[in-house]
Design a protein around this motif. Sequence first.
Motif, PDB file in Angstrom:
ATOM      1  N   GLU A 480     -41.306  22.213  15.261  1.00  0.00           N
ATOM      2  CA  GLU A 480     -40.415  23.300  14.849  1.00  0.00           C
ATOM      3  C   GLU A 480     -38.987  23.068  15.356  1.00  0.00           C
ATOM      4  O   GLU A 480     -38.000  23.325  14.652  1.00  0.00           O
ATOM      5  CB  GLU A 480     -40.952  24.632  15.353  1.00  0.00           C
ATOM      6  CG  GLU A 480     -42.233  25.074  14.641  1.00  0.00           C
ATOM      7  CD  GLU A 480     -42.768  26.364  15.206  1.00  0.00           C
ATOM      8  OE1 GLU A 480     -42.150  26.884  16.168  1.00  0.00           O
ATOM      9  OE2 GLU A 480     -43.819  26.855  14.710  1.00  0.00           O
ATOM     10  N   GLU A 483     -37.499  20.379  13.238  1.00  0.00           N
ATOM     11  CA  GLU A 483     -37.097  20.941  11.947  1.00  0.00           C
ATOM     12  C   GLU A 483     -35.854  21.818  12.100  1.00  0.00           C
ATOM     13  O   GLU A 483     -34.948  21.805  11.260  1.00  0.00           O
ATOM     14  CB  GLU A 483     -38.242  21.751  11.360  1.00  0.00           C
ATOM     15  CG  GLU A 483     -39.431  20.896  10.936  1.00  0.00           C
ATOM     16  CD  GLU A 483     -40.566  21.744  10.429  1.00  0.00           C
ATOM     17  OE1 GLU A 483     -40.427  22.990  10.468  1.00  0.00           O
ATOM     18  OE2 GLU A 483     -41.618  21.175  10.015  1.00  0.00           O
ATOM     19  N   GLN A 484     -35.877  22.608  13.194  1.00  0.00           N
ATOM     20  CA  GLN A 484     -34.706  23.466  13.429  1.00  0.00           C
ATOM     21  C   GLN A 484     -33.448  22.621  13.642  1.00  0.00           C
ATOM     22  O   GLN A 484     -32.357  22.943  13.140  1.00  0.00           O
ATOM     23  CB  GLN A 484     -34.973  24.354  14.653  1.00  0.00           C
ATOM     24  CG  GLN A 484     -33.865  25.341  14.953  1.00  0.00           C
ATOM     25  CD  GLN A 484     -33.725  26.411  13.871  1.00  0.00           C
ATOM     26  OE1 GLN A 484     -34.693  26.742  13.194  1.00  0.00           O
ATOM     27  NE2 GLN A 484     -32.503  26.923  13.655  1.00  0.00           N
ATOM     28  N   GLN A 486     -32.997  19.618  12.435  1.00  0.00           N
ATOM     29  CA  GLN A 486     -32.617  19.060  11.150  1.00  0.00           C
ATOM     30  C   GLN A 486     -31.849  20.090  10.326  1.00  0.00           C
ATOM     31  O   GLN A 486     -30.834  19.769   9.684  1.00  0.00           O
ATOM     32  CB  GLN A 486     -33.866  18.592  10.385  1.00  0.00           C
ATOM     33  CG  GLN A 486     -34.513  17.357  10.985  1.00  0.00           C
ATOM     34  CD  GLN A 486     -35.769  16.958  10.235  1.00  0.00           C
ATOM     35  OE1 GLN A 486     -36.189  17.675   9.326  1.00  0.00           O
ATOM     36  NE2 GLN A 486     -36.326  15.798  10.613  1.00  0.00           N
ATOM     37  N   ARG A 487     -32.379  21.320  10.360  1.00  0.00           N
ATOM     38  CA  ARG A 487     -31.644  22.358   9.618  1.00  0.00           C
ATOM     39  C   ARG A 487     -30.252  22.570  10.206  1.00  0.00           C
ATOM     40  O   ARG A 487     -29.266  22.752   9.484  1.00  0.00           O
ATOM     41  CB  ARG A 487     -32.446  23.678   9.627  1.00  0.00           C
ATOM     42  CG  ARG A 487     -33.689  23.625   8.743  1.00  0.00           C
ATOM     43  CD  ARG A 487     -34.254  25.038   8.538  1.00  0.00           C
ATOM     44  NE  ARG A 487     -34.710  25.611   9.775  1.00  0.00           N
ATOM     45  CZ  ARG A 487     -35.957  25.465  10.231  1.00  0.00           C
ATOM     46  NH1 ARG A 487     -36.841  24.742   9.545  1.00  0.00           N
ATOM     47  NH2 ARG A 487     -36.296  26.019  11.356  1.00  0.00           N
ATOM     48  N   ASP A 488     -30.213  22.549  11.552  1.00  0.00           N
ATOM     49  CA  ASP A 488     -28.887  22.709  12.186  1.00  0.00           C
ATOM     50  C   ASP A 488     -27.953  21.553  11.816  1.00  0.00           C
ATOM     51  O   ASP A 488     -26.748  21.740  11.596  1.00  0.00           O
ATOM     52  CB  ASP A 488     -29.046  22.786  13.704  1.00  0.00           C
ATOM     53  CG  ASP A 488     -29.764  24.063  14.110  1.00  0.00           C
ATOM     54  OD1 ASP A 488     -29.779  25.031  13.312  1.00  0.00           O
ATOM     55  OD2 ASP A 488     -30.333  24.109  15.259  1.00  0.00           O
ATOM     56  N   GLU A 490     -28.149  19.760   9.106  1.00  0.00           N
ATOM     57  CA  GLU A 490     -27.724  19.946   7.717  1.00  0.00           C
ATOM     58  C   GLU A 490     -26.597  20.987   7.634  1.00  0.00           C
ATOM     59  O   GLU A 490     -25.610  20.801   6.903  1.00  0.00           O
ATOM     60  CB  GLU A 490     -28.907  20.378   6.870  1.00  0.00           C
ATOM     61  CG  GLU A 490     -29.932  19.278   6.690  1.00  0.00           C
ATOM     62  CD  GLU A 490     -31.135  19.759   5.916  1.00  0.00           C
ATOM     63  OE1 GLU A 490     -31.178  20.978   5.592  1.00  0.00           O
ATOM     64  OE2 GLU A 490     -32.061  18.944   5.670  1.00  0.00           O
ATOM     65  N   ARG A 491     -26.831  22.077   8.386  1.00  0.00           N
ATOM     66  CA  ARG A 491     -25.778  23.097   8.357  1.00  0.00           C
ATOM     67  C   ARG A 491     -24.472  22.549   8.948  1.00  0.00           C
ATOM     68  O   ARG A 491     -23.370  22.814   8.457  1.00  0.00           O
ATOM     69  CB  ARG A 491     -26.222  24.359   9.131  1.00  0.00           C
ATOM     70  CG  ARG A 491     -27.229  25.198   8.366  1.00  0.00           C
ATOM     71  CD  ARG A 491     -27.353  26.593   9.010  1.00  0.00           C
ATOM     72  NE  ARG A 491     -27.805  26.507  10.363  1.00  0.00           N
ATOM     73  CZ  ARG A 491     -29.065  26.532  10.731  1.00  0.00           C
ATOM     74  NH1 ARG A 491     -30.010  26.598   9.797  1.00  0.00           N
ATOM     75  NH2 ARG A 491     -29.384  26.443  12.004  1.00  0.00           N
ATOM     76  N   LYS A 494     -22.935  20.363   6.493  1.00  0.00           N
ATOM     77  CA  LYS A 494     -22.267  21.187   5.485  1.00  0.00           C
ATOM     78  C   LYS A 494     -20.973  21.759   6.043  1.00  0.00           C
ATOM     79  O   LYS A 494     -19.935  21.806   5.360  1.00  0.00           O
ATOM     80  CB  LYS A 494     -23.169  22.322   5.028  1.00  0.00           C
ATOM     81  CG  LYS A 494     -24.338  21.838   4.184  1.00  0.00           C
ATOM     82  CD  LYS A 494     -25.206  23.017   3.774  1.00  0.00           C
ATOM     83  CE  LYS A 494     -26.398  22.541   2.929  1.00  0.00           C
ATOM     84  NZ  LYS A 494     -27.256  23.673   2.503  1.00  0.00           N
ATOM     85  N   GLN A 633     -27.735  22.460  19.818  1.00  0.00           N
ATOM     86  CA  GLN A 633     -26.831  22.712  18.691  1.00  0.00           C
ATOM     87  C   GLN A 633     -25.374  22.501  19.084  1.00  0.00           C
ATOM     88  O   GLN A 633     -24.581  21.906  18.349  1.00  0.00           O
ATOM     89  CB  GLN A 633     -27.030  24.156  18.172  1.00  0.00           C
ATOM     90  CG  GLN A 633     -28.358  24.357  17.473  1.00  0.00           C
ATOM     91  CD  GLN A 633     -28.543  25.787  17.003  1.00  0.00           C
ATOM     92  OE1 GLN A 633     -27.671  26.638  17.258  1.00  0.00           O
ATOM     93  NE2 GLN A 633     -29.646  26.029  16.286  1.00  0.00           N
TER      94      GLN A 633
END
Length: 647
Positions: A480, A483-484, A486-488, A490-491, A494, A633
Motif C-alpha cells: 500500500e 502504491e501510495q 507511486q500515486r504520489d 504520479e501526482r 503531474k 512525499q
Amino acid sequence: MDFKSELLKSIWYAFTSLDAEHCGKVSKSQLKVLSHNLYTVLNIPHDPVTLEAHFKDDDSGPVSNHGYMPYLNNYILAKAQEGTFNKEMFDELCWMMTSKKNYKPSVAKGLCSGKNSFKLFCLFNLLSEDRYPLVMIPQEVEYLLKKISTAMRVEWDGGPLEELLSGDPSLQDGVSVWDFLEYMDTGRLMKIDSMEAFSLGLHEVFLEMYHNVLKKGYMLKKGHLRKNWQERWFVLKPSSIEYFVEEDLKEKKGEITLDQSCVVEMLPDREGRRCLFCVKTPGRTYEMSASDIKQRVEWTQATQTALRLTQASKSSLHQELKLRRREQRGSSGGGGGGSSSSSSSRHGSLNEEPTAAAAAAAAAAQEHSLDLQQEIDNIIQHQKEVDRKRREKEQQEKEQQLELQRALEMQLEEVKKEKECLVAQMAQMEQESKQQRGRIEELVLTQKNLEKSLDGQIQARLEEETIRKDLERRLEEKEEKIEQLQRDLERSSKDDDDDCDEHDTFPQSSPVTEEASTPDSTPEPQVDHQEEVPCLPEKKIAERKQCHLEKVKSQDGPRNLRQWNVQLNRLMTPISPGDLERRIPAKVGCPKHGQALTSNEFITKFQAGRKGREEEGEEEEVQPQAAAVAVEQSDHKASANGAEQPE
C-alpha cells in the motif's frame, strides 16, 4: 464289711502309734487330742468343754469307766455319716500319725515315696482281713498287684511273689502293711521299669477301688436346653455319674443320680454323631456319644453294673468282689489261716464230726458258690463273645476307613496337583499382568508426552500463524505504501508538468513561490536577480521520473527484501516447543485457573487474545506510518524540484 469297720481300721493304726510301750494303754491327754482330731475330720459337732470333761484325769469319766473303745463307738463312730466328710482326709490323718513312727523305708527314693505310700496304705486297709493286727493274705496281694499291672498296661509276672512266699513260709498267713510297703519299695513283689508308669497305674487303681470309680473318661454330651454337643469328663460311681469341664475335676457341670428307676440304652447314629447311648431318669434323658464302639460298650456295661449295685443297696463294687472271693476261698477250703478263722467267725465253728445242719449249710454254700461261679463264667463268656463281635466290627470299620483313607489320599493328591497347576497359572498370569501393567504405564507416559508435544506444536502453529498474518499485514502495508508512493510520484510528476507549463508561461518566478511549493525541501540561498528556468522537453521529464522511481525502489527494495527473507527463513525453519520459547516470546493469552484446557478451548482463547493485541498494535502504528509517508512525499518533492533546477 460295714462303714464303721472301715473307719475303725484307720483309727486302729493311729491308736497303736500312740501306744509307745505296746501294752495297749494310751494316756488320756493323747486320747483327747486324737478324739478332737477325729471330731474335726469326720465333721461331727462337739463341745470342747464336754470333751474336756470326758477326759478328766480321774475315775469318773466315760473313758475311765468303760475304756476308749466303747467311747469311740458311742460318741464318734455312731455320729459319723457317710458322705458328710472327706474319707481321704480322714485316712491321711491316720496315716500321718502312724507313718512317722512305724514306716521307715530302706530305699531313699523307691516306689513308695511320696503319695504312693499313702495310696498303698489305703488299698491295703481295703483288702485286709477283718482281724487285728491287720494283715493281707497272699491271694489279695496277688489280686492288687494284678490290678496295678493291668493299669500300667504290662503283663503280670507272678515270679517275684512266688519266690518271696517260698522263701518265707510265714507270709502264707498274711503280710502286715509295713512289710508290704517294704517289699514294694525294694521291688521284691513287682519289677518296675518306670517310676512314672507305676505312679499313674497306682493312681488309676486307687480311684477305682478306693473312690469306687467304675469308669472315667471324655465323652460328648447333648445339652438340655441349647441341644448342642459339648465334651465333658465323666466319672461313673455306683450311685451317680458326675461330669466336669476338665479331668482336673475343678469345675463340676452336673450330676446324674442313679436309682432303681434309671435305664441305660444304646441309640442309633443320628445328627452326625456315632456310638450314642442314653441314661433315662425319671426327670430327664441324658444322651452321650462315646469315642468308639468299644468305649460305648464299656460305658453301658459299667453303668448297668452301677445300677445293679444301687438296686442291691451296695456302695462299693470291690467290697462285694472281696466278699465273693472270701466266700469262694472258704467254700473250697483254700486260703490261709486268716481266711479259715474269718469263715468260722462268719458261719460258726466247724467240729470234727459235723452235724446234719452244718453239712446242709456247707452244701448250700457250695451250691451257691457253684452258681456264682457259673454266673461269672457266663458273664466272662458273654463278654468274650461281645469282644469278638466288637473286634470283627472294628476290623470291618478299620478296613472301610482304610479304603476311604486311600480314596481320600488319591483325591488329595489330585487336588494337590490341581492346586500346583493353578498356582503356576496364577504365577504366570501375575507375571503377565505385571508386564501388562508396565506396558500400560509406558503407554500412559507416552500418551502424556504426546499430549504435551501436541500442545506445544499447537502453540507453535498458532504463533506461526500469528507471525505469518503479521508479516502478510506488513507486506500489504508495504505494498500500500509503494502504491501510495507511486500515486504520489504520479501526482508529483503531474505537478511538475504543471510547473513546467507555468514556467513556460511565466518564466520568472518569485523566490517566495518556490519556497511555498516546496515547504519541506532544503531552503536555497536567495539571489538578487531572477534566473530563467529553461523549459525541459517531455522526454527528459519522463526519464527523470523513471530515474526517481528506480532510485526509490533501489533504496526501499533491498530493505523490504531483506526483511522478507528474514521472515521467510523463520517460517521455513521447523520450530520445536523449546525453540519457540527461545526465539519468540509469547504472552499468555489465556491463563489457566487451576485446570488444564483442551486443545479447542486453548486455540479459541489464544486466537481471541492475539486478535485483540493485533488491533491494539495497528492503532499504535497508524501515526508513525502516516508521519513516514509524509516524510517520503516531502523527500520526493524535494528531489523533483532539485532535478528541475538548472545546474
